[in-house]
Design a protein around this motif. Structure first.
Motif, mmCIF file in Angstrom:
data_model
loop_
_atom_site.group_PDB
_atom_site.id
_atom_site.type_symbol
_atom_site.label_atom_id
_atom_site.label_comp_id
_atom_site.label_asym_id
_atom_site.label_seq_id
_atom_site.Cartn_x
_atom_site.Cartn_y
_atom_site.Cartn_z
ATOM 1 N N LEU A 746 0.274 55.398 -30.464
ATOM 2 C CA LEU A 746 -0.376 54.606 -29.432
ATOM 3 C C LEU A 746 -0.587 55.428 -28.177
ATOM 4 N N ALA A 747 -1.725 55.210 -27.534
ATOM 5 C CA ALA A 747 -1.995 55.849 -26.246
ATOM 6 C C ALA A 747 -1.076 55.249 -25.195
ATOM 7 N N PRO A 748 -0.625 56.052 -24.226
ATOM 8 C CA PRO A 748 0.322 55.559 -23.229
ATOM 9 C C PRO A 748 -0.252 54.397 -22.414
ATOM 10 N N SER A 749 0.532 53.336 -22.271
ATOM 11 C CA SER A 749 0.222 52.198 -21.403
ATOM 12 C C SER A 749 1.452 51.304 -21.381
ATOM 13 N N PRO A 750 1.607 50.496 -20.330
ATOM 14 C CA PRO A 750 2.755 49.579 -20.310
ATOM 15 C C PRO A 750 2.775 48.636 -21.505
ATOM 16 N N GLU A 751 1.583 48.145 -21.913
ATOM 17 C CA GLU A 751 1.524 47.243 -23.064
ATOM 18 C C GLU A 751 1.953 47.953 -24.343
ATOM 19 N N ALA A 752 1.587 49.233 -24.454
ATOM 20 C CA ALA A 752 1.992 49.994 -25.641
ATOM 21 C C ALA A 752 3.498 50.185 -25.679
ATOM 22 N N GLU A 753 4.094 50.463 -24.530
ATOM 23 C CA GLU A 753 5.546 50.637 -24.491
ATOM 24 C C GLU A 753 6.253 49.344 -24.881
ATOM 25 N N ALA A 754 5.731 48.213 -24.407
ATOM 26 C CA ALA A 754 6.332 46.928 -24.770
ATOM 27 C C ALA A 754 6.191 46.670 -26.259
ATOM 28 N N ALA A 755 5.047 47.034 -26.827
ATOM 29 C CA ALA A 755 4.830 46.829 -28.257
ATOM 30 C C ALA A 755 5.775 47.670 -29.084
ATOM 31 N N VAL A 756 5.968 48.930 -28.696
ATOM 32 C CA VAL A 756 6.879 49.818 -29.435
ATOM 33 C C VAL A 756 8.286 49.257 -29.420
ATOM 34 N N ALA A 757 8.703 48.752 -28.262
ATOM 35 C CA ALA A 757 10.058 48.217 -28.134
ATOM 36 C C ALA A 757 10.278 46.972 -28.985
ATOM 37 N N ASP A 785 6.902 39.369 -41.833
ATOM 38 C CA ASP A 785 8.289 38.905 -41.801
ATOM 39 C C ASP A 785 9.021 39.342 -40.541
ATOM 40 N N SER A 786 8.357 40.140 -39.707
ATOM 41 C CA SER A 786 8.951 40.586 -38.441
ATOM 42 C C SER A 786 7.815 40.986 -37.504
ATOM 43 N N PRO A 787 8.102 41.174 -36.226
ATOM 44 C CA PRO A 787 7.041 41.634 -35.320
ATOM 45 C C PRO A 787 6.380 42.907 -35.860
ATOM 46 N N ALA A 788 5.081 43.009 -35.680
ATOM 47 C CA ALA A 788 4.341 44.136 -36.259
ATOM 48 C C ALA A 788 3.140 44.477 -35.390
ATOM 49 N N LEU A 789 2.570 45.612 -35.701
ATOM 50 C CA LEU A 789 1.285 45.992 -35.113
ATOM 51 C C LEU A 789 0.207 45.783 -36.169
ATOM 52 N N LEU A 790 -0.816 45.019 -35.799
ATOM 53 C CA LEU A 790 -1.984 44.890 -36.652
ATOM 54 C C LEU A 790 -2.939 46.022 -36.289
ATOM 55 N N VAL A 791 -3.101 47.000 -37.172
ATOM 56 C CA VAL A 791 -3.991 48.140 -36.934
ATOM 57 C C VAL A 791 -5.342 47.836 -37.583
ATOM 58 N N VAL A 792 -6.390 47.938 -36.793
ATOM 59 C CA VAL A 792 -7.743 47.684 -37.277
ATOM 60 C C VAL A 792 -8.557 48.963 -37.138
ATOM 61 N N TYR A 797 -12.536 50.052 -27.559
ATOM 62 C CA TYR A 797 -13.356 50.096 -26.351
ATOM 63 C C TYR A 797 -12.920 48.940 -25.461
ATOM 64 N N PRO A 798 -12.970 49.117 -24.134
ATOM 65 C CA PRO A 798 -12.430 48.077 -23.246
ATOM 66 C C PRO A 798 -13.045 46.695 -23.409
ATOM 67 N N SER A 799 -14.254 46.605 -23.971
ATOM 68 C CA SER A 799 -14.883 45.288 -24.106
ATOM 69 C C SER A 799 -14.298 44.471 -25.260
ATOM 70 N N TRP A 800 -13.464 45.096 -26.113
ATOM 71 C CA TRP A 800 -12.800 44.346 -27.180
ATOM 72 C C TRP A 800 -11.626 43.561 -26.598
ATOM 73 N N LEU A 812 -4.538 47.521 -28.074
ATOM 74 C CA LEU A 812 -4.029 48.860 -27.783
ATOM 75 C C LEU A 812 -4.883 49.905 -28.486
ATOM 76 N N ARG A 813 -4.897 51.085 -27.914
ATOM 77 C CA ARG A 813 -5.620 52.192 -28.549
ATOM 78 C C ARG A 813 -4.649 52.948 -29.446
ATOM 79 N N ALA A 814 -4.967 52.994 -30.745
ATOM 80 C CA ALA A 814 -4.092 53.612 -31.733
ATOM 81 C C ALA A 814 -4.794 54.780 -32.404
ATOM 82 N N TYR A 815 -4.024 55.775 -32.795
ATOM 83 C CA TYR A 815 -4.565 56.931 -33.507
ATOM 84 C C TYR A 815 -5.764 57.522 -32.772
#
Length: 878
Positions: A746-757, A785-792, A797-800, A812-815
């Motif tokens: 994940l690209a660095p951002s507060p939301e990304a850090e919260a998601a990782v945690a 069955d547990s918290p997860a990241l849905l990767v699409v 892009y910011p308009s999503w 979040l921006r992934a990969y």
């Protein structure tokens, strides 16, 4: 004695007319008070529209009178597919905000993915016609409009109807304009056609000071921006601004600061009128804000263009900005002999792969028309509006020197001093200002010839006649030197000693056509000189002179433009074969996947190097999502992930072990007929390929093969994620030891850090079900069955925006370039949707407000009963 006296009086009258052009600012040449040129030829008001229409239809006859498509290289590359995608959305009552088909998906408005998607003529034609016919008819329409706008513009300068008719005809068929149809550079053609209209509106404002003219300037500025060729628009606006400043200074020098009898805009100081011109130009840009703001915001960072502009080193940017300029060879072909530099057009004749210049290839001609050029030279032998003529000559000359990039200091000076030029390349396109200036001067030249014809005095036009006779000798000498080979030998030894072997062969192919070109130029000079001589000598009436000059400039430009107009059977272009049928069948029963279409590749042989090409977009016509494709302005991060530089192959996708899996590339199309199987390339990115279907030639040889590749689902759950800086993400993905199936980057951002945690740090047991897959909207049912990241696997892009069970969730921006949405344990409905937020929303409100302002100005003029203001009468443009 009486006869001698009449002769002397006639001579003095003619001399007085010839000398009427005193320096601007004097009473004799005051642009506000000097009258229009005399009407020596009766031209009915309907003739320009009819004549220009006939000429246009004759020029585009192969397209206009058939059911075929007008061929363009970029039409095949992207133009048709993008417009067909857009037209289908429009006709279903939708406006797409995202194009998911190529290169991982691109924002529609921001990246200019649909080109002229908001340009009114294009939208109307797409709604009325099949897209492949609309693409051609919009070019036909603009060639016709270019003639009408040029006619109106030169009439507003006081040129006679006959002179304007000739100049408009020459401008509309000029190859620097019409030949752009072959590369399908429709945006350039639109801006060129609108150029005389914008100058016409500016001239009307400074002559009449009416609010309708002021509103017209803003409207044309807005429409020009909506063509989406922002580079051409930028140069046009700069030239128009210079003309407006020139006219303001002219009015000042002419003493028009005296208070007029009326109040309102006409009473404004000339510099105040210039200020209003600047203000309304800004308002016009605001009226196009719905397109301009998103595009400008996108180009700065998100676009792949940023790697050669805003994020490039000074050396890289200078090389980019000076690329695709004109060179000395193009200088000769643009002004005098179009055959001189050749072309790269796949049609028999002098354009058939005869290009020996220093660019990679040449799909168009910068030829402005020798006939127009000769008449432009004639315009400086007396006449009216000398200031305008000097301005037009200066504009044409500076623009021409600019096109020559580093061959003259002009380009470097502009590059260093003018903001914004570091974003642009291809200086050669500025030739449209040279052609426009020359066409304008040609109208004045025709009026000079008509004046000499009417006077029938031997002294009138004698010097100009000598210049025309001299031109015959110059081009005749060039013909002799070209025929003997001396000219080209000298050229190579002095200017082009480092010519490559391939270009030397092209020059050899072009040599006979170059000699032929000089012969045609000599004949044209002789014809124009003969018409002027016959008119001066009383052998031709003014109507005959004007008619013959019109024929000559039309033939001069038309014979060259015709070489760049060709058609293609649409059914041959859009044929759907067994490979496409198979993939469309798989798409109907499988979760979404991507196709890597390599059918333009070759394993080489016969002296040709191997090549891999992933730019074909043809399969996108049937809605298949492609991992490759061609787009001049796609997302930078997707290019970085796939390793695709310009039109080159996507090296990371082909040779990196993880990129194809991440992007969901399940099927690869390979051209077996080009030299064998794909295994010869040993693509490390696809180590396990299975041939599952293909097509054969009549002799039994394989033609195309479809391979199946292991791919990750385009929507999947991940239980482990790490924060990775942009600078190292792609390198990490390319590491064979990295497994993208188990870990999200994940690209660095507060939301990304919260998601990782919040993640368990282990695989997630769950499912993803596709409920809806649209162009702007994706709806999924997720069970975990547990918290997860849905990767699409779709470009971020910011308009999503995302919602989980109707509640807003971060995207979040992934990969490096894909999307990821945090989801809690359980079953949830996730909706990903593109919204009109940020620059698009702001631009939409701006456009609405400024169009209301422009309409209000025009309406206010009507309420005031606006007519020509005292002291500012304008010649009729009818």
């Amino acid at each position: 004695m009486a006869k001698r006296a009449r002769s002397k009086a006639r001579s003095e009258t003619a001399s007085s007319e010839a000398n009427a052009a005193a320096p601007d600012g004097s009473a004799a040449s005051d642009p506000s008070t000097s009258g229009p040129a005399p009407e020596r030829v009766a031209i009915p008001g309907w003739l320009p529209a009819v004549l220009y229409g006939v000429v246009t239809l004759v020029l585009f006859r192969a397209f206009a009178f058939s059911d075929q498509m007008l061929y363009g290289t970029d039409t095949e590359g992207l133009g048709y597919m993008a417009r067909a995608f857009y037209a289908e959305a429009l006709k279903s009552g939708d406006f797409p905000l995202w194009n998911p088909i190529i290169l991982g998906g691109t924002p529609f408005l921001e990246s200019l993915a649909g080109g002229d998607s908001l340009y009114p003529p294009s939208v109307l034609l797409l709604l009325l016609l099949e897209p492949f016919r609309a693409l051609g008819w919009k070019l036909v329409l603009h060639v016709w409009l270019a003639g009408l706008f040029s006619y109106g513009w030169t009439r507003s300068l006081g040129c006679s109807r006959a002179a304007s008719l000739v100049a408009g005809a020459g401008f509309m068929v000029a190859p620097f304009f019409v030949s752009l149809a072959y590369p399908a550079h429709d945006g350039k053609m639109f801006v060129t056609a609108l150029t005389p209209l914008l100058f016409w509106a500016v001239e009307a404002w400074f002559r009449n000071a009416r609010l309708t003219a002021l509103a017209g300037i803003g409207a044309v500025v807005a429409v020009t921006i909506l063509t989406t060729h922002l580079q051409m628009a930028y140069f046009l606006f700069g030239a128009t601004g210079a003309y407006a400043l020139f006219r303001a200074i002219q009015e000042l020098r002419a003493g028009s600061t005296a208070a007029p009898a009326s109040s309102g805009p006409a009473s404004a100081h000339p510099l105040a009128r210039f200020g209003l011109f600047l203000a309304i130009s800004i308002a016009g840009a605001g009226a196009a804000g719905v397109q301009l703001l998103p595009a400008v915001d996108y180009i700065g960072d998100a676009s792949r263009r940023s790697t050669t502009t805003t994020q490039a080193t000074p050396e890289e940017n200078r090389a980019y900005a000076s690329s695709w300029g004109m060179h000395p060879e193009e200088a000769v072909s643009s002004l005098f002999v179009p055959e001189f530099v050749g072309a790269s057009v796949n049609e028999p004749g002098w354009t058939y792969y005869t290009y020996w210049g220093r660019n990679f290839f040449k799909y168009n001609s910068e030829y402005v028309g020798l006939g127009l050029l000769l008449l432009a030279v004639v315009s400086f032998f007396g006449g009216r509006r000398s200031g305008v003529r000097i301005f037009m000559a200066a504009m044409a000359g500076v623009a021409f020197l600019y096109t020559l990039n580093t061959w003259t200091p002009v380009w470097g000076l502009f590059y260093a001093l003018v903001p914004g030029l570091k974003l642009f390349r291809a200086p050669s396109m500025v030739i449209f200002l040279t052609g426009f200036g020359i066409a304008t001067l040609a109208a004045f030249g025709v009026d000079r010839v008509l004046a000499w014809t009417a006077s029938k005095h031997p002294a009138d036009g004698r010097t100009a006649q000598r210049v025309l006779w001299g031109a015959i000798g110059v081009f005749g000498l060039g013909m002799v030197l070209a025929q003997s080979g001396t000219l080209l030998d000298l050229w190579r030894s002095v200017l082009y000693a480092d010519i490559s072997g391939e270009k030397a062969q092209a020059l050899l192919n072009a040599s006979p056509f170059i000699a032929q070109g000089f012969l045609l130029a000599t004949a044209l000079c002789a014809a124009i000189a003969g018409v002027v001589w016959a008119g001066r000598g009383g052998l031709l009436k003014p109507s005959g002179v004007a008619g013959l000059l019109a024929v000559l400039v039309i033939v001069d430009g038309g014979r060259v433009s015709d070489r760049f107009l060709t058609t293609k059977d649409f059914d041959d272009f859009a044929v759907r074969g067994p490979i496409e049928d198979y993939l469309i069948e798989r798409e109907a029963v499988e979760p979404p996947f991507r196709v890597l279409d390599l059918n333009r590749s070759s394993v080489g042989g016969g002296g040709r190097p191997p090549s891999v090409n992933a730019e074909d977009v043809r399969m996108g016509m049937w809605g298949l999502d492609l991992a490759g494709g061609h787009h001049p302005n796609d997302l930078r991060r997707y290019r970085e992930l796939t390793g695709m530089d310009g039109g080159g192959p996507p090296f990371n996708l082909l040779f990196g072990p993880n990129v194809g899996r991440l992007l969901g590339v399940k099927y690869i199309v390979w051209p077996a007929a080009a030299g064998g199987g794909i295994e010869q390339f040993q693509f490390a990115g696809f180590p396990e390929l299975t041939a599952i279907t293909g097509t054969q030639l009549q002799d039994g040889r394989l033609f195309e093969v479809v391979y199946e590749a292991p791919a990750l689902d385009r929507a999947r759950l991940v239980g482990t994620a790490e924060i990775e800086a942009d600078a190292s993400t792609v390198e990490r993905i390319l590491d064979p030891a990295f497994d993208p199936a188990g870990t999200a980057l994940l690209a660095p951002s507060p939301e990304a850090e919260a998601a990782v945690a919040s993640l368990p740090g282990a695989p997630v047991d769950g499912t993803v079900e596709w409920l809806e897959e649209g162009t702007d909207r994706t709806r999924l049912r997720v069970t975990a069955d547990s918290p997860a990241l849905l990767v699409v696997s779709e470009n971020h892009y910011p308009s999503w925006h995302a919602t989980v069970d109707g509640e807003e969730a971060p995207v979040l921006r992934a990969y490096h370039t894909l999307q990821a949405v945090p989801v809690p344990a359980g079953t949830h409905e996730v909706v990903l949707q593109v919204r009109t937020s940020g620059p698009v929303r702001t631009g939409l409100f701006m456009s609405g407000g400024f169009w209301l302002l422009l309409g209000g100005l025009a309406g206010l003029e009507r309420l005031r009963g606006g007519g020509p203001k005292p002291g500012h009468d304008s010649p009729s443009v009818g």
